[in-house]
Scaffold this motif. Structure first.
Motif, short mmCIF file in Angstrom:
data_model
loop_
_atom_site.label_atom_id
_atom_site.label_comp_id
_atom_site.label_asym_id
_atom_site.label_seq_id
_atom_site.Cartn_x
_atom_site.Cartn_y
_atom_site.Cartn_z
N LEU A 1 0.82 -1.21 0.00
CA LEU A 1 0.00 0.00 0.00
C LEU A 1 0.85 1.26 0.00
O LEU A 1 0.35 2.34 -0.31
N VAL A 2 2.14 1.13 0.34
CA VAL A 2 3.04 2.29 0.45
C VAL A 2 4.46 1.85 0.11
O VAL A 2 4.87 0.73 0.40
N GLU A 3 5.20 2.76 -0.53
CA GLU A 3 6.62 2.55 -0.81
C GLU A 3 7.32 3.90 -0.70
O GLU A 3 6.77 4.92 -1.12
N VAL A 4 8.52 3.90 -0.14
CA VAL A 4 9.27 5.13 0.05
C VAL A 4 10.68 4.94 -0.52
O VAL A 4 11.38 3.99 -0.17
N GLN A 5 11.06 5.85 -1.41
CA GLN A 5 12.41 5.94 -1.94
C GLN A 5 13.01 7.22 -1.37
O GLN A 5 12.28 8.22 -1.22
N ALA A 6 14.31 7.24 -1.07
CA ALA A 6 14.85 8.42 -0.38
C ALA A 6 16.31 8.68 -0.72
O ALA A 6 17.00 7.83 -1.28
N ILE A 7 16.75 9.86 -0.32
CA ILE A 7 18.16 10.25 -0.38
C ILE A 7 18.52 10.78 1.00
O ILE A 7 17.81 11.60 1.57
N ALA A 8 19.63 10.29 1.53
CA ALA A 8 20.16 10.76 2.81
C ALA A 8 21.51 11.41 2.59
O ALA A 8 22.19 11.12 1.60
N MET A 9 21.91 12.26 3.50
CA MET A 9 23.23 12.91 3.48
C MET A 9 23.88 12.76 4.85
O MET A 9 23.24 13.00 5.87
N THR A 10 25.13 12.31 4.83
CA THR A 10 25.91 12.22 6.06
C THR A 10 27.22 12.93 5.87
O THR A 10 27.60 13.32 4.77
N ARG A 11 27.96 13.07 6.93
CA ARG A 11 29.28 13.74 6.88
C ARG A 11 30.30 12.94 6.13
O ARG A 11 30.32 11.80 6.04
#
Length: 128
Positions: free
Chosen positions: A118-128
């Protein structure tokens, strides 16, 4: 790494930022995650809230493998199969992030990779 959030008027109530500015750091591209079964393999078919919470748990687990957390997300693309789930998703996202929300798009689609999703999430993260 420096991260700042562009504020808006109505966006906070919808738990997203109009823009997130990041200077320096490492980008982590996270493939689409769903949560159609719980950690024990029990089906969550038909339960949008449970699937959304499991999706965020699954995202968190993947991010931990990269040294990141949900707080490091700078943008997410969210796919839901029924627009009536939008407020419920927003309420859960508000609970999880509380402030400094990632930028986001919420898209309604006819279906996802598996019929029970029913739901899907694609993402971008940023770290040091």
């Amino acid at each position: 790494m420096e991260k700042s959030y562009v504020g808006g008027t109505w966006e906070k109530a919808r738990a997203f930022s109009p823009a997130v500015i990041v200077k320096g750091g490492t980008m982590i591209f996270v493939a689409g995650h769903g949560g159609f079964v719980d950690d024990n393999g029990k089906s969550l078919a038909g339960d949008f809230e449970a699937q959304t919470r499991q999706t965020f748990n699954n995202l968190e687990a993947t991010l931990q493998q990269t040294g990141a957390t949900l707080k490091d997300l700078v943008t997410m693309t969210v796919f839901i199969t029924d627009s009536r789930y939008g407020k419920q998703f927003t309420d859960i996202r508000l609970e999880i992030f509380k402030e400094n929300f990632p930028a986001s798009a919420l898209i309604t689609c006819d279906g996802l990779a598996r019929p029970e999703m029913l739901v899907e999430v694609q993402a971008i993260a940023m770290t040091r």
